[in-house]
Design a protein around this motif. Structure first.
Motif, PDB file in Angstrom:
ATOM      1  N   ALA A   1       3.280   0.815  -4.123  1.00 18.66           N
ATOM      2  CA  ALA A   1       2.611   0.432  -5.373  1.00 18.66           C
ATOM      3  C   ALA A   1       3.264   1.124  -6.564  1.00 18.66           C
ATOM      4  O   ALA A   1       3.505   0.514  -7.613  1.00 18.66           O
ATOM      5  CB  ALA A   1       1.135   0.769  -5.295  1.00 18.66           C
ATOM      6  N   LEU A   2       3.541   2.421  -6.412  1.00 18.39           N
ATOM      7  CA  LEU A   2       4.212   3.159  -7.481  1.00 18.39           C
ATOM      8  C   LEU A   2       5.589   2.583  -7.759  1.00 18.39           C
ATOM      9  O   LEU A   2       6.004   2.436  -8.910  1.00 18.39           O
ATOM     10  CB  LEU A   2       4.303   4.649  -7.124  1.00 18.39           C
ATOM     11  CG  LEU A   2       4.967   5.529  -8.172  1.00 18.39           C
ATOM     12  CD1 LEU A   2       4.167   5.510  -9.471  1.00 18.39           C
ATOM     13  CD2 LEU A   2       5.108   6.939  -7.649  1.00 18.39           C
ATOM     14  N   GLY A   3       6.295   2.229  -6.699  1.00 15.12           N
ATOM     15  CA  GLY A   3       7.623   1.621  -6.868  1.00 15.12           C
ATOM     16  C   GLY A   3       7.544   0.294  -7.603  1.00 15.12           C
ATOM     17  O   GLY A   3       8.360   0.005  -8.489  1.00 15.12           O
ATOM     18  N   LEU A   4       6.552  -0.518  -7.259  1.00 12.83           N
ATOM     19  CA  LEU A   4       6.390  -1.799  -7.955  1.00 12.83           C
ATOM     20  C   LEU A   4       6.018  -1.601  -9.415  1.00 12.83           C
ATOM     21  O   LEU A   4       6.482  -2.334 -10.289  1.00 12.83           O
ATOM     22  CB  LEU A   4       5.342  -2.652  -7.244  1.00 12.83           C
ATOM     23  CG  LEU A   4       5.773  -3.188  -5.859  1.00 12.83           C
ATOM     24  CD1 LEU A   4       4.616  -3.928  -5.215  1.00 12.83           C
ATOM     25  CD2 LEU A   4       6.994  -4.068  -5.974  1.00 12.83           C
TER      26      LEU A   4
ATOM     27  N   ALA B   1      13.331   1.964   1.334  1.00 16.41           N
ATOM     28  CA  ALA B   1      13.595   3.248   1.990  1.00 16.41           C
ATOM     29  C   ALA B   1      12.496   4.265   1.666  1.00 16.41           C
ATOM     30  O   ALA B   1      12.037   5.007   2.548  1.00 16.41           O
ATOM     31  CB  ALA B   1      14.956   3.776   1.554  1.00 16.41           C
ATOM     32  N   ALA B   2      12.049   4.296   0.410  1.00 13.84           N
ATOM     33  CA  ALA B   2      10.987   5.224   0.033  1.00 13.84           C
ATOM     34  C   ALA B   2       9.674   4.866   0.727  1.00 13.84           C
ATOM     35  O   ALA B   2       8.937   5.752   1.186  1.00 13.84           O
ATOM     36  CB  ALA B   2      10.795   5.203  -1.485  1.00 13.84           C
ATOM     37  N   THR B   3       9.415   3.579   0.868  1.00 10.52           N
ATOM     38  CA  THR B   3       8.187   3.140   1.544  1.00 10.52           C
ATOM     39  C   THR B   3       8.219   3.503   3.022  1.00 10.52           C
ATOM     40  O   THR B   3       7.227   4.000   3.586  1.00 10.52           O
ATOM     41  CB  THR B   3       7.998   1.618   1.361  1.00 10.52           C
ATOM     42  OG1 THR B   3       7.984   1.318  -0.034  1.00 10.52           O
ATOM     43  CG2 THR B   3       6.698   1.142   1.979  1.00 10.52           C
ATOM     44  N   VAL B   4       9.365   3.278   3.647  1.00 17.22           N
ATOM     45  CA  VAL B   4       9.503   3.619   5.077  1.00 17.22           C
ATOM     46  C   VAL B   4       9.372   5.126   5.274  1.00 17.22           C
ATOM     47  O   VAL B   4       8.690   5.595   6.195  1.00 17.22           O
ATOM     48  CB  VAL B   4      10.831   3.088   5.644  1.00 17.22           C
ATOM     49  CG1 VAL B   4      11.099   3.654   7.037  1.00 17.22           C
ATOM     50  CG2 VAL B   4      10.815   1.561   5.676  1.00 17.22           C
TER      51      VAL B   4
ATOM     52  N   GLY C   1       0.034   6.614   2.394  1.00 17.38           N
ATOM     53  CA  GLY C   1       1.184   7.099   1.615  1.00 17.38           C
ATOM     54  C   GLY C   1       2.184   5.994   1.371  1.00 17.38           C
ATOM     55  O   GLY C   1       2.759   5.885   0.278  1.00 17.38           O
ATOM     56  N   ALA C   2       2.437   5.157   2.380  1.00 20.67           N
ATOM     57  CA  ALA C   2       3.380   4.052   2.222  1.00 20.67           C
ATOM     58  C   ALA C   2       2.871   3.066   1.184  1.00 20.67           C
ATOM     59  O   ALA C   2       3.638   2.576   0.334  1.00 20.67           O
ATOM     60  CB  ALA C   2       3.596   3.354   3.565  1.00 20.67           C
TER      61      ALA C   2
END
Length: 139
Positions: free
Chosen positions: A42-45, A23-26, A36-37
């Motif tokens: 990357a930050l999420g991973l 959801a954050a990536t989308v 940005g995506a």
């Protein structure tokens, strides 16, 4: 930070974390574009890797503590067993000594009755004989 991510991860579970990252990536794709995506993904991973590493480190530390506690408990149990065996050995030796003392007391009682019987037969003699002295020494 680890505790916040741990709470987030424990509340959402693995599927919830993946859904939140998607959801954050989308959302980042829609608002910030492709760069940005990619940055948000990357930050999420990185955050997921950090959370997983922190969880594994915590689990490893708890496992190490559990192993140490187990080792201390096993050492304590071995010491308790050693003490029980020592106490059993001492009790057995005490029982053998007590039985020997009872046997000796029974033998002394028999000899005393024999001496009393022998002395009662010769009540008119004013002094003890050598046989009487031998019996008294046997007590």
């Amino acid at each position: 930070m680890t505790q916040v991510l741990g709470l987030l991860g424990s509340g959402l579970g693995p599927a919830g974390i993946v859904a939140a990252l998607v959801a954050a990536t989308v959302a980042a794709w829609l608002y910030l574009g492709r760069a940005g995506a990619i940055a948000v993904a990357a930050l999420g991973l990185v955050l997921v890797a950090y959370l997983t590493g922190a969880h594994q480190a915590t689990t490893a530390a708890r496992l190490g503590t559990a192993y140490a506690d187990t080792a201390r408990a096993m050492a304590s149990l071995a010491e308790e067993r050693r003490q029980v065996l020592a106490a059993a050995s001492i009790a057995a030796a005490d029982a053998r000594r007590a039985m020997a003392a009872e046997d000796e007391a029974a033998a002394s009682a028999i000899r005393l009755r024999e001496l009393e019987s022998a002395l009662s037969e010769i009540s008119d003699t004013p002094c003890a004989t050598a046989d009487d002295a031998r019996r008294l020494r046997g007590l």
